[in-house]
Design a protein around this motif. Structure first.
Motif, PDB file in Angstrom:
ATOM      1  N   ILE A 211       0.831  -1.112  -0.077  1.00  0.00           N
ATOM      2  CA  ILE A 211      -0.056  -0.003  -0.007  1.00  0.00           C
ATOM      3  C   ILE A 211       1.027   1.094  -0.163  1.00  0.00           C
ATOM      4  N   ARG A 212       0.863   1.970  -1.089  1.00  0.00           N
ATOM      5  CA  ARG A 212       1.416   3.270  -1.257  1.00  0.00           C
ATOM      6  C   ARG A 212       0.728   4.338  -0.419  1.00  0.00           C
ATOM      7  N   PRO A 213       1.532   5.208  -0.049  1.00  0.00           N
ATOM      8  CA  PRO A 213       0.870   6.454   0.754  1.00  0.00           C
ATOM      9  C   PRO A 213       0.064   7.142  -0.226  1.00  0.00           C
ATOM     10  N   LEU A 214      -1.155   7.857   0.452  1.00  0.00           N
ATOM     11  CA  LEU A 214      -1.598   8.515  -0.285  1.00  0.00           C
ATOM     12  C   LEU A 214      -2.622   8.257  -1.606  1.00  0.00           C
ATOM     13  N   TYR A 215      -2.920   6.944  -1.656  1.00  0.00           N
ATOM     14  CA  TYR A 215      -3.419   6.414  -2.949  1.00  0.00           C
ATOM     15  C   TYR A 215      -4.674   6.775  -3.102  1.00  0.00           C
ATOM     16  N   LYS A 216      -5.505   7.135  -2.196  1.00  0.00           N
ATOM     17  CA  LYS A 216      -6.813   7.710  -2.183  1.00  0.00           C
ATOM     18  C   LYS A 216      -6.832   9.117  -2.647  1.00  0.00           C
ATOM     19  N   GLN A 217      -6.015   9.888  -2.255  1.00  0.00           N
ATOM     20  CA  GLN A 217      -5.706  11.217  -2.681  1.00  0.00           C
ATOM     21  C   GLN A 217      -5.578  11.398  -4.193  1.00  0.00           C
ATOM     22  N   ARG A 218      -4.385  10.442  -4.616  1.00  0.00           N
ATOM     23  CA  ARG A 218      -4.184  10.357  -6.004  1.00  0.00           C
ATOM     24  C   ARG A 218      -5.396   9.826  -7.112  1.00  0.00           C
ATOM     25  N   LEU A 219      -6.256   8.962  -6.584  1.00  0.00           N
ATOM     26  CA  LEU A 219      -7.359   8.534  -7.369  1.00  0.00           C
ATOM     27  C   LEU A 219      -8.351   9.770  -7.330  1.00  0.00           C
ATOM     28  N   PHE A 220      -8.457  10.485  -6.088  1.00  0.00           N
ATOM     29  CA  PHE A 220      -9.400  11.605  -6.155  1.00  0.00           C
ATOM     30  C   PHE A 220      -9.026  12.548  -7.238  1.00  0.00           C
ATOM     31  N   SER A 221      -7.740  12.806  -7.151  1.00  0.00           N
ATOM     32  CA  SER A 221      -7.134  13.924  -8.087  1.00  0.00           C
ATOM     33  C   SER A 221      -7.403  13.784  -9.504  1.00  0.00           C
ATOM     34  N   VAL A 222      -7.293  12.185  -9.770  1.00  0.00           N
ATOM     35  CA  VAL A 222      -7.437  11.838 -11.048  1.00  0.00           C
ATOM     36  C   VAL A 222      -8.768  11.743 -11.732  1.00  0.00           C
ATOM     37  N   VAL A 223      -9.602  11.214 -10.937  1.00  0.00           N
ATOM     38  CA  VAL A 223     -11.101  10.660 -11.326  1.00  0.00           C
ATOM     39  C   VAL A 223     -11.915  11.746 -11.089  1.00  0.00           C
ATOM     40  N   MET A 224     -11.969  12.698 -10.221  1.00  0.00           N
ATOM     41  CA  MET A 224     -13.065  13.811 -10.150  1.00  0.00           C
ATOM     42  C   MET A 224     -12.898  14.590 -11.171  1.00  0.00           C
ATOM     43  N   PRO A 225     -11.712  15.262 -11.712  1.00  0.00           N
ATOM     44  CA  PRO A 225     -12.119  16.192 -12.754  1.00  0.00           C
ATOM     45  C   PRO A 225     -12.757  15.538 -13.715  1.00  0.00           C
ATOM     46  N   ILE A 226     -12.578  14.309 -14.195  1.00  0.00           N
ATOM     47  CA  ILE A 226     -12.879  13.517 -15.535  1.00  0.00           C
ATOM     48  C   ILE A 226     -14.385  13.479 -15.189  1.00  0.00           C
ATOM     49  N   LEU A 227     -14.844  13.031 -13.859  1.00  0.00           N
ATOM     50  CA  LEU A 227     -16.329  13.012 -13.713  1.00  0.00           C
ATOM     51  C   LEU A 227     -17.081  14.233 -13.785  1.00  0.00           C
ATOM     52  N   GLN A 228     -16.655  15.403 -13.187  1.00  0.00           N
ATOM     53  CA  GLN A 228     -17.195  16.508 -13.304  1.00  0.00           C
ATOM     54  C   GLN A 228     -17.313  17.033 -14.706  1.00  0.00           C
ATOM     55  N   SER A 229     -16.181  16.656 -15.685  1.00  0.00           N
ATOM     56  CA  SER A 229     -16.386  17.190 -17.075  1.00  0.00           C
ATOM     57  C   SER A 229     -17.464  16.243 -17.677  1.00  0.00           C
ATOM     58  N   SER A 230     -17.635  15.001 -17.398  1.00  0.00           N
ATOM     59  CA  SER A 230     -18.565  14.058 -18.011  1.00  0.00           C
ATOM     60  C   SER A 230     -19.938  14.477 -17.538  1.00  0.00           C
ATOM     61  N   ILE A 231     -20.158  14.945 -16.181  1.00  0.00           N
ATOM     62  CA  ILE A 231     -21.535  15.418 -15.744  1.00  0.00           C
ATOM     63  C   ILE A 231     -21.827  16.511 -16.469  1.00  0.00           C
ATOM     64  N   ARG A 232     -21.117  17.472 -16.713  1.00  0.00           N
ATOM     65  CA  ARG A 232     -21.455  18.746 -17.372  1.00  0.00           C
ATOM     66  C   ARG A 232     -21.895  18.117 -18.987  1.00  0.00           C
ATOM     67  N   ASN A 233     -21.336  17.431 -19.461  1.00  0.00           N
ATOM     68  CA  ASN A 233     -21.324  17.098 -21.024  1.00  0.00           C
ATOM     69  C   ASN A 233     -22.341  16.076 -21.209  1.00  0.00           C
ATOM     70  N   SER A 234     -23.058  15.462 -19.996  1.00  0.00           N
ATOM     71  CA  SER A 234     -23.756  14.369 -20.454  1.00  0.00           C
ATOM     72  C   SER A 234     -25.297  15.006 -20.667  1.00  0.00           C
ATOM     73  N   ASN A 235     -25.721  14.343 -21.667  1.00  0.00           N
ATOM     74  CA  ASN A 235     -27.106  14.537 -22.170  1.00  0.00           C
ATOM     75  C   ASN A 235     -28.312  13.735 -21.479  1.00  0.00           C
ATOM     76  N   SER A 236     -27.898  12.622 -20.930  1.00  0.00           N
ATOM     77  CA  SER A 236     -28.759  11.623 -20.510  1.00  0.00           C
ATOM     78  C   SER A 236     -28.974  11.753 -18.721  1.00  0.00           C
ATOM     79  N   SER A 237     -30.236  11.816 -18.555  1.00  0.00           N
ATOM     80  CA  SER A 237     -30.443  11.960 -16.967  1.00  0.00           C
ATOM     81  C   SER A 237     -29.686  10.867 -16.252  1.00  0.00           C
ATOM     82  N   PHE A 238     -30.158   9.564 -17.007  1.00  0.00           N
ATOM     83  CA  PHE A 238     -29.732   8.374 -16.485  1.00  0.00           C
ATOM     84  C   PHE A 238     -27.964   8.155 -16.191  1.00  0.00           C
ATOM     85  N   SER A 239     -27.570   8.588 -17.296  1.00  0.00           N
ATOM     86  CA  SER A 239     -26.031   8.408 -17.257  1.00  0.00           C
ATOM     87  C   SER A 239     -25.469   9.557 -16.479  1.00  0.00           C
TER      88      SER A 239
END
Length: 1141
Positions: free
Chosen positions: A960-988
């Motif tokens: 277990i490397r240190p700060l692995y949760k912080q790294r995943l958070f910093s990588v994934v959240m910007p992608i999810l935020q962008s996908s939410i803004r660009n999504s046209n489907s309410s279910f998606s």
């Protein structure tokens, strides 16, 4: 040499009262530096300051004197010649008469008197002159607090550094100090004053000297401060506490025996005070002063002290308010406060100090003698009146403390009382025609004497001779007492007895059984009789809850005693009667003792000594194998339930025991190998329906066993496991090439469930996966490529342990950069190639998997290239566990896996479109992934971020490397935020919110706070989504805790303020969440926190919140109602806050 003008500037800066403290301090430092560095001499400085030291301007003269004194205080290590020191001390001595310049004079005198001998010190003549000037000119109590403190410090310094010169002042000194202390009220000054008196009396050791004439005045000065009444507010910062002052006064009181005629009567008088603190202090002072004054001086107070002790104990007791439990208690369970405790301490001190005198007082005491009339009148505890119980308790405590004090005391007490008590016991048993009756009062007092004698031996480290009279007296009755108690306990199990009677019967048996063998050799038959009756209670009379718990506690203490004392005969008896019998009860259904109670007894007896652990573990393993075999082979549900409890006990209690005990690691190997040996025999029986809970419990026990072993033992276990796995031909694949895996799903109709296993296959595979999960990273896995392909195949059938084992393998493999860390040369990169690059699952138009040219990999299955919903979900779960293994060890490949999971959330993803083959593209474009598949992909992010108890944790040697949760958070959240803004489907969009909520709820709060403004809307949407499904209640609560954390941090509050209306709407909705009380309670707590936000932003929602809180006030849970009342009060007060604003 420095220019005089520069020095003058610094001097003027310091004496100028209009200058700031910073400027004055800088000037002082500069002058000190000049002298210290020999740029100017002290003589030069004094000459330059002459005008400031002699001026008629009181302010300037005072400042000048202080400046010179402070400079000298900073130069304590700088050598000065005798002439200079004489001149300086003479100046400050004269200034003691100048009350305007007194502060500087005191500081200067202290600075010079405290100098070390190697730097030049004040002469004895000059020191005496300081003392004379002090006594002649100073009226200490007319000064301010700081000056008084300096006065006491100066006195203290003079007495400690120049005792002979100061002592020559005789009565003048004594009078002056008494006058200086009298009326002092400041705590810090009093600490100094009490210490001054303490060192003062040491100057006059002659009992007929000057101090004898002033002892009255000295006592009157100190008397007014007892007891210490501290008026400083409790929360006020102060270096001096009440206990400090009280101890300083106590030391001053005891500093000279000349104060004894006045101090002891005062302390005895204060024992009648209505203030508990005064009584406690009086008893403490009496204990301390008795030691200091000596036995001869204290003898005349013996009667008064004995009477006071007895009264203090009797009057401070409170009736027991709690029922008797298995925990130990002092005496009869009366609540003893600090007064009682200090009275017993005093009793021990005075008896030890003047043994004969106090023993005579105790033995002749009327209350002590008449207790025998009381105990002969009543047989059981319930027969005693409250006053009788109290008197019995007091006598018991006095007998115990007195007997424990010394061998002489113990001998006298036992010679006087023990035979009489035994006679009362014998009489009660003789007068009983039908059953064994034991007089409660006599038994209680006997046990107090037994306990005192035992504690006396232990306290002396067994240095007391076994031939002492007290032990001979005890020896004469010990066996008969044990046998009588055993007989009575046999009856107790069948009768209704008071809890206290039961407690003392068992406690007495325990005390007799654990008495040191060298001083009280109990016969083997009596000891075994004791163990037998206690075990009978454990195995038969378990319906008597208190009796059962007391018996188990007694067995624990007896086991601990024989284990620590290495008494071989008793240890053998304990093993055969207690340990072996409790172990056999696990295997024997003839014992009616319920299994949970058996395990509780096994736990207590095992904890009594590590030498008992091995037999208990071996017996427990036998019981586990027997019950598991009965379940797996014959399908016995009762055996399965029993095996689950045994395995849980083994995992939670036994494995920690083994880890704490050296030399028992082979036991773990034996357990694991035996499990695999049984599995090997089970797989040849007909398939049975296995209890899921039993398989889970067996897997966890296997994991913890393997994880607790050394690398060598783990190698042996994994070889045995692989041998059994290899013998199961229905599971293990034949050797094949790296690029093609003939899958067992070939020909399987996709409309059927693909995750069906035979019972024996699931058992073998699950246990093998457990071994793989728990091994250390450096352990070599046999035929590792084959095992990888096996797990890769079985995870597609929905076997989650295979996915977890695959993730663990990926996590622990070495990389090209650390090849030296592994011994068998298989690289993480090779494993990744096998998992992600292998193309072997083929699809046909009729919905069947086959082996044609339409090859697909694990990624293709996740993305829906086969129209089988369950297969897609299984693929996603497997991929998520692999990704977790990669994430923990910090491998870059995890980013690719995350992109695959994100692709599953989006309709018609780019990867799916680009990879569509001619035979599949038309079907894929017509149909998107099923909602359940997408939901599984969103929930995979919870698996990635959460801490697992079953695998991939430090307990199971994951990397277990240190700060692995912080790294995943910093990588994934910007992608999810962008996908939410660009999504046209309410279910998606809802799925993207769900994935985001998982990331946020499991990320460290500090990471969330840094992005709080961007994430608050996503968090609220996540709360709304989790609110829809009761199965998501834990996820909802975890996410709500994140919002609570944001509300408590300043930078988080800013984000909440901007979205106050939305946050309040969300929280008011959660106040009525019926599936989890903690959600409602936390939501209301969040609203309370929001009431502290800026009035203008939250006041418009006040009515809405107060209306919503009405339902919560009537909540069925008390905790929620309490928070609701607090919330209503907080929001109702907003109106008055607004008016004030």
């Amino acid at each position: 040499m420095a220019e005089p003008s520069e020095l003058t500037q610094h001097i003027e800066s310091y004496v100028d009262t209009s200058r700031s403290q910073t400027q004055q301090a800088a000037s002082l430092d500069s002058i000190t530096s000049l002298v210290k560095n020999d740029l100017i001499t002290i003589e030069t400085l004094v000459k330059e300051m002459e005008m400031y030291l002699t001026t008629t301007d009181n302010v300037i003269r005072a400042r000048g004197t202080v400046l010179l004194a402070e400079v000298l205080g900073n130069l304590v290590l700088k050598p000065l010649d005798k002439v200079t020191i004489h001149s300086l001390i003479g100046f400050f001595t004269d200034r003691l008469a100048d009350w305007r310049a007194l502060r500087g004079a005191l500081v200067g005198c202290l600075a010079l008197l405290r100098r070390k001998s190697d730097a030049g010190i004040v002469s004895a003549t000059d020191a005496k002159a300081v003392a004379e000037s002090y006594l002649k000119n100073l009226e200490v109590q007319s000064l301010g607090q700081h000056d008084r403190k300096l006065c006491f410090q100066l006195l203290e310094c003079l007495i400690e550094r120049y005792p002979n010169e100061v002592a020559s002042l005789d009565e003048l000194l004594l009078y002056g100090i008494c006058e200086a202390v009298d009326g002092e009220k400041d705590p810090y000054c009093l600490m100094l004053a009490f210490h001054v008196i303490q060192v003062l009396v040491q100057l006059f050791p002659d009992p007929s000297g000057p101090l004898a004439n002033f002892s009255g005045e000295l006592f009157e000065t100190l008397e007014s401060y007892f007891p210490i009444h501290f008026t400083h507010p409790e929360g006020e910062d102060s270096d001096v506490k009440r206990d400090d002052l009280s101890r300083a006064l106590m030391i001053a009181f005891s500093s000279t025996p000349l104060l004894e005629p006045s101090v002891i009567p005062l302390l005895l008088e204060k024992l009648s005070s209505s203030l508990p603190s005064a009584k406690v202090d009086s008893l403490k002072y009496l204990s301390y002063c008795s030691l200091k004054y000596g036995a001869d001086r204290m003898a005349k107070h013996a009667k008064a002290i004995w009477s006071s002790i007895k009264t203090a104990i009797s009057t401070s007791l409170k009736e027991p308010t709690k029922s008797i439990t298995s925990e130990s208690m002092d005496g009869l369970g009366f609540l003893e406060n600090e007064i009682t405790a200090e009275a017993l301490v005093l009793l021990e001190i005075v008896v030890l100090q003047n043994n004969d005198l106090y023993l005579s007082l105790i033995l002749d005491d009327e209350d002590i003698r008449t207790i025998f009339n009381i105990i002969t009148s009543y047989v059981s505890y319930k027969d005693f009146s409250l006053q009788g119980k109290q008197r019995l308790h007091v006598v018991g405590r006095i007998l115990y403390i007195t007997s424990r004090t010394s061998v002489v005391s113990c001998n006298r007490m036992l010679e006087t009382f023990f035979s009489r008590l035994v006679d009362v016991l014998k009489l009660s048993m003789r007068n009983s025609s039908r059953e064994c009756v034991i007089n409660f009062g006599a038994l209680y007092l006997c046990m107090e004497l037994f306990t005192a004698a035992r504690d006396l031996i232990i306290g002396s480290n067994s240095s007391i001779s076994a031939d002492e009279a007290c032990f001979c007296i005890l020896q004469s009755s010990s066996d008969s007492l044990i046998n009588a108690l055993c007989s009575k306990l046999a009856i107790t199990a069948k009768e209704v007895a008071h809890d206290v009677d039961v407690y003392f019967r068992v406690k007495s048996l325990q005390i007799l059984a654990i008495f040191p063998e060298d001083h009280l050799p109990i016969s083997k038959s009596a000891f075994e009789n004791c163990l037998t009756i206690l075990m009978s209670i454990i195995l038969v009379d378990f319906n008597k809850t208190l009796l059962w718990k007391l018996a188990l506690k007694a067995l624990y203490h007896i086991g601990s005693f024989v284990s620590k004392c290495h008494e071989s005969d008793k240890a053998l008896s304990y093993t055969s009667i207690v340990v072996e019998k409790i172990v056999s009860s696990l295997l024997d259904d003839n014992f009616t003792l319920p299994l949970p109670l058996k395990l509780e007894a096994v736990s207590a007896i095992g904890a009594s000594g590590m030498n008992h652990v091995l037999k208990i573990v071996q017996g427990l393993q036998g019981a586990i194998f027997a019950s598991i075999s009965d379940s797996f082979v014959h399908g016995s549900i009762r055996s399965a339930e029993m095996a689950i409890q045994l395995l849980q006990f083994y995992s939670e209690k036994v494995i920690p025991w083994i880890k704490e005990t050296d030399g028992l690691e082979e036991v773990l190997l034996h357990f694991a190998v035996n499990i695999w040996g049984h599995v090997e025999s089970w797989i040849f029986h007909d398939d049975q329906v296995y209890e899921k809970g039993l398989l889970d419990a067996t897997m966890m026990a296997m994991k913890l066993t393997v994880a607790s072993c050394s690398g060598e033992i783990q190698n042996a276990i994994i070889q045995k496991a692989y041998t059994v796995l290899s013998s199961n031909t229905s599971l293990l694949l034949k050797e094949s090439s790296l690029t093609s895996i003939p899958i067992r799903l070939e020909g399987l109709q996709l409309t059927e469930r693909a995750n069906s296993f035979s019972g024996k296959d699931e058992l073998v595979l699950s246990l093998f996966a457990s071994v793989i999960i728990a091994v250390q990273p450096k352990i070599e896995i046999p035929n590792v490529k084959e095992i990888l392909r096996l797990f890769l195949t079985t995870l597609l059938k929905g076997h989650v342990p295979s996915a977890q084992a695959l993730g663990s393998m990926i996590n622990k493999f070495g990389t090209k950069s650390n090849r030296a860390d592994i011994s068998y040369g298989f690289m993480l990169e090779e494993a990744i190639d096998i998992i992600f690059e292998t193309k072997s699952w083929n699809s046909q138009d009729n919905g069947v998997l086959s082996s044609d040219d339409n090859e697909m990999g694990l990624t293709d299955l996740c993305l829906g290239f086969v129209d089988d919903r369950q297969l897609q979900i299984n693929s996603i779960v497997g991929l998520a566990w692999v990704a977790k293994g990669l994430l923990l060890c910090g491998h870059e490949k995890v980013k690719d896996v995350i992109m695959i999971l994100l692709e599953c959330l989006l309709p018609g993803g780019s990867i799916r479109a680009s990879k569509s083959k001619p035979g599949l593209s038309e079907r894929i474009s017509e149909k998107d992934l099923h909602p359940s598949v997408k939901k599984s992909a969103a929930d995979a992010f919870h698996l990635l971020m959460s801490d697992s108890e079953v695998c991939l944790n430090r307990k199971f040697h994951a990397i277990i490397r240190p700060l692995y949760k912080q790294r995943l958070f910093s990588v994934v959240m910007p992608i999810l935020q962008s996908s939410i803004r660009n999504s046209n489907s309410s279910f998606s969009r809802s799925l993207l919110y769900r994935a985001s909520a998982h990331i946020i709820s499991d990320a460290p709060l500090i990471a969330v706070l840094s992005e709080a403004k961007k994430l608050i809307s996503i968090l609220l949407e996540g709360l709304s989504i989790f609110n829809e499904d009761p199965l998501d209640k834990e996820k909802l609560y975890n996410l709500l805790l994140v919002l609570s954390g944001i509300l408590t941090e300043k930078n988080g509050q800013e984000a909440v303020i901007e979205n106050a209306h939305s946050v309040i709407n969300c929280l008011t909705g959660l106040m009525v969440y019926r599936h989890m009380m903690l959600v409602r309670e936390t939501a209301i707590q969040c609203l309370v926190a929001m009431s502290e936000l800026p009035h203008a932003r939250i006041y418009p929602m006040r009515t809405q919140v107060l209306r919503a809180i009405l339902k919560a006030v009537d909540d069925p849970k008390r905790a929620v109602r309490q928070e609701a009342v607090r919330c209503r009060k907080a929001w109702a007060s907003l109106a008055s806050r607004g008016l004030h604003f």
